[in-house]
Design an enzyme around this catalytic site. Structure first.
Site, short mmCIF file in Angstrom:
data_model
loop_
_atom_site.label_atom_id
_atom_site.label_comp_id
_atom_site.label_asym_id
_atom_site.label_seq_id
_atom_site.Cartn_x
_atom_site.Cartn_y
_atom_site.Cartn_z
N ASN A 24 0.98 -1.19 0.07
CA ASN A 24 0.13 -0.03 0.05
C ASN A 24 0.99 1.35 0.00
O ASN A 24 2.15 1.16 0.52
CB ASN A 24 -0.98 -0.16 1.20
CG ASN A 24 -1.84 1.24 1.20
OD1 ASN A 24 -2.42 1.58 0.54
ND2 ASN A 24 -1.86 1.89 2.37
N HIS A 45 0.82 5.27 1.34
CA HIS A 45 0.18 6.34 2.44
C HIS A 45 1.14 7.66 2.36
O HIS A 45 2.15 7.59 2.37
CB HIS A 45 -0.03 5.67 3.58
CG HIS A 45 -0.59 6.46 4.54
ND1 HIS A 45 -2.08 6.69 4.66
CD2 HIS A 45 -0.03 7.36 5.79
CE1 HIS A 45 -2.22 7.49 5.70
NE2 HIS A 45 -1.18 7.76 6.26
C1 GRF Z 1 -2.84 8.85 -2.28
O1 GRF Z 1 -2.60 9.90 -1.64
C2 GRF Z 1 -2.65 7.48 -1.60
O2 GRF Z 1 -1.48 7.67 -0.88
C3 GRF Z 1 -3.72 7.39 -0.41
O3 GRF Z 1 -4.86 7.74 -1.22
C4 GRF Z 1 -4.43 8.63 -2.18
C5 GRF Z 1 -4.90 8.15 -3.70
O4 GRF Z 1 -4.64 8.72 -4.80
N1 GRF Z 1 -3.77 5.99 -0.13
P1 GRF Z 1 -4.86 8.23 -6.31
O5 GRF Z 1 -6.17 7.66 -6.28
O6 GRF Z 1 -3.68 7.19 -6.37
O7 GRF Z 1 -4.67 9.36 -7.14
#
Ligand code: GRF
Length: 188
Positions: free
Chosen positions: A106, A108
């Site tokens: 994942n 974050h």
């Molecule tokens: C990102 O900031 C990611 O770190 C978090 O949710 C957001 C998703 O953005 N888990 P995207 O859909 O990849 O543009």
């Protein structure tokens, strides 16, 4: 290394992964499916434009266990080796985690273990941190939790707003996710 990506929305990290993999940056990797729990996720169309198969598996009032079982079956059908969560807004059930041992990752937007959960960029900014960033980590059944694979720092200056910091973090996320995949691909 067959990759399945789970999204819930915009999908900019998913696009970064698909483009890097298609560009041959991650040796031996292929993105075989993008799965969303939301039919309206903007990322779905972008995945299709790039020739990647998409599947929508909505929760539809089911238990997390039943919902996850269908997603796991879609991933297993396509022999997925590595599951990448990219803005997937649900916790995984223990059954899901156990179906892909050590093979779910994942991203974050904070330096975990600081600021897990929603609105991490704003909470870090509001706390006045001078350094924040993003983390790619292995996934367990807890929220934004599990061994860290890579992190990237982003400095916060006095002239920053939450928007400018968030945009810089997102840029780094796209690079970091691909770097993490390269690292994993070498290890496999
Ligand atoms: C990102 O900031 C990611 O770190 C978090 O949710 C957001 C998703 O953005 N888990 P995207 O859909 O990849 O543009």
């Amino acid at each position: 290394m067959k990759i399945g990506i789970l999204i819930s929305g915009r999908g900019s990290n998913m696009i970064a992964i698909v483009d890097a993999v298609k560009g041959g940056e991650v040796s031996g990797a292929e993105v075989v499916v993008v799965i969303s729990d939301k039919a309206e996720a903007a990322g779905l169309e972008k995945a299709r434009e790039r020739g990647v198969e998409t599947v929508v598996v909505e929760r539809n009032g089911r238990t997390r266990k039943d919902h996850d079982a269908e997603i796991v079956s879609e991933l297993k059908k396509r022999d997925v080796d590595l599951v990448c969560l990219a803005g997937y807004m649900r916790l995984l059930s223990p059954d899901f985690v156990q179906a892909f041992p050590h093979n779910i990752i994942n991203i974050h937007p904070s330096l975990l273990p600081a600021f897990p959960g929603l609105n991490a960029q704003k909470r870090a900014f509001d706390a006045g941190v001078k350094i924040t960033g993003c983390t790619v980590h292995y996934v367990d059944e807890y929220l934004d939790h599990g061994p860290v694979i890579l992190q990237k720092e982003v400095n916060v200056s006095d002239s920053d707003t939450v928007e400018t910091v968030s945009a810089r973090i997102l840029k780094q996320e796209h690079l970091l996710y691909v770097d993490a995949l390269k690292k994993i691909a070498i290890a496999i």
